[in-house]
Scaffold this active site. Sequence first.
Site, PDB file in Angstrom:
ATOM      1  CB  THR A  28      -0.864   0.003   1.282  1.00  0.00           C
ATOM      2  OG1 THR A  28      -1.703  -1.146   1.252  1.00  0.00           O
ATOM      3  CG2 THR A  28      -1.751   1.251   1.367  1.00  0.00           C
ATOM      4  N   GLY A  29       0.398   2.289  -0.658  1.00  0.00           N
ATOM      5  CA  GLY A  29       1.096   3.579  -0.584  1.00  0.00           C
ATOM      6  C   GLY A  29       1.353   4.156  -1.964  1.00  0.00           C
ATOM      7  CB  SER A  30       2.560   7.488  -3.002  1.00  0.00           C
ATOM      8  OG  SER A  30       3.694   7.543  -2.166  1.00  0.00           O
ATOM      9  CB  THR A  31       6.458   3.632  -3.411  1.00  0.00           C
ATOM     10  OG1 THR A  31       6.803   4.781  -2.620  1.00  0.00           O
ATOM     11  CG2 THR A  31       7.645   3.234  -4.257  1.00  0.00           C
ATOM     12  N   GLY A  82       6.178  -0.702  -0.095  1.00  0.00           N
ATOM     13  CA  GLY A  82       7.039   0.422   0.252  1.00  0.00           C
ATOM     14  C   GLY A  82       7.382   0.389   1.731  1.00  0.00           C
ATOM     15  CB  ALA A  83       9.657   0.913   3.907  1.00  0.00           C
ATOM     16  N   GLY A  95       3.465   1.714   7.950  1.00  0.00           N
ATOM     17  CA  GLY A  95       2.174   2.042   8.542  1.00  0.00           C
ATOM     18  C   GLY A  95       1.771   3.492   8.375  1.00  0.00           C
ATOM     19  CD  GLU A 103       1.455  -1.751   4.556  1.00  0.00           C
ATOM     20  OE1 GLU A 103       1.232  -0.915   3.687  1.00  0.00           O
ATOM     21  OE2 GLU A 103       2.130  -1.500   5.570  1.00  0.00           O
TER      22      GLU A 103
HETATM   23  C1  5RP Z   1       1.385   2.041   4.310  1.00  0.00           C
HETATM   24  C2  5RP Z   1       2.852   1.843   4.297  1.00  0.00           C
HETATM   25  C3  5RP Z   1       3.601   2.386   3.119  1.00  0.00           C
HETATM   26  O1  5RP Z   1       4.357   1.367   2.571  1.00  0.00           O
HETATM   27  C4  5RP Z   1       4.494   3.489   3.589  1.00  0.00           C
HETATM   28  O2  5RP Z   1       3.711   4.448   4.291  1.00  0.00           O
HETATM   29  C5  5RP Z   1       5.231   4.157   2.434  1.00  0.00           C
HETATM   30  O3  5RP Z   1       4.323   4.860   1.661  1.00  0.00           O
HETATM   31  P1  5RP Z   1       4.756   5.736   0.421  1.00  0.00           P
HETATM   32  O4  5RP Z   1       5.178   4.786  -0.651  1.00  0.00           O
HETATM   33  O5  5RP Z   1       3.500   6.506   0.064  1.00  0.00           O
HETATM   34  O6  5RP Z   1       5.858   6.651   0.848  1.00  0.00           O
HETATM   35  O7  5RP Z   1       3.447   1.286   5.172  1.00  0.00           O
HETATM   36  O8  5RP Z   1       0.821   1.578   5.506  1.00  0.00           O
END
Ligand code: 5RP
Length: 219
Positions: A28-31, A82-83, A95, A103
């Site tokens: 989950t997330g933008s990446t 992602g992280a 998170g 996740e």
């Molecule tokens: C969501 C996550 C995402 O992997 C983390 O927040 C990174 O997000 P992004 O790719 O938007 O920077 O842990 O719960």
Amino acid sequence: MTQDELKALVGQAAIAYVEPGTVIGVGTGSTVNCFIDALGRMPVRIGGAVSSSQQSTARLLALGIEVLDANRVESLAVYIDGADEIDHTGCMVKGGGAALTREKIVADLAERFICIADESKLVTTLGRFPLPVEVIPMAAALIARRLRALGGEPALRSGVVTDNGCQIIDVRGLSITDPAAMEREINQWPGVVSVGIFARNKASACLLGTAQGVRTLRF
Ligand code: 5RP
């Protein structure tokens, strides 16, 4: 390159870890959104995905990718996510998008966790990013007191209800020098659904987006 361009770069690079026709785990997330878009461009599609959030599920379905219930799957070859932070051993804080519990479940089903991140996420010691902890609402105050006793400054993430109907406490000021020990400790407190330290389910590799291109870290 902008941060968004670095995310697109690693989202596309992660396709190399995806076997056409197989079922994969999707974070989950933008990446990860960039990775899902890249999945949509694959000439030979994947067999389906186990998704870690309603947000990713909607994006996968919009591209015509089947989303399978985790209970129908015994194992996954790969999980891509992602992280918020990753250290030099592959341990992560996750998170920021409130999806940490699902996740962790999908990561646990997978043989390999491929983390995709831009270079701003690489840290020496985890803890600069506020540590998310998903909690059962009736235990929120109790857990906040325990987190304060650990040396952190907990704050309830306002207006956020997770896909599991729970709340998120974000903890500032922790220096996570032993990620595995802190993960074990916080996870065992009654009322904690899960903590956003991924040490037990750490990354197998990280595709890090840098101005020079994709750098692959193996752990
Ligand atoms: C969501 C996550 C995402 O992997 C983390 O927040 C990174 O997000 P992004 O790719 O938007 O920077 O842990 O719960």
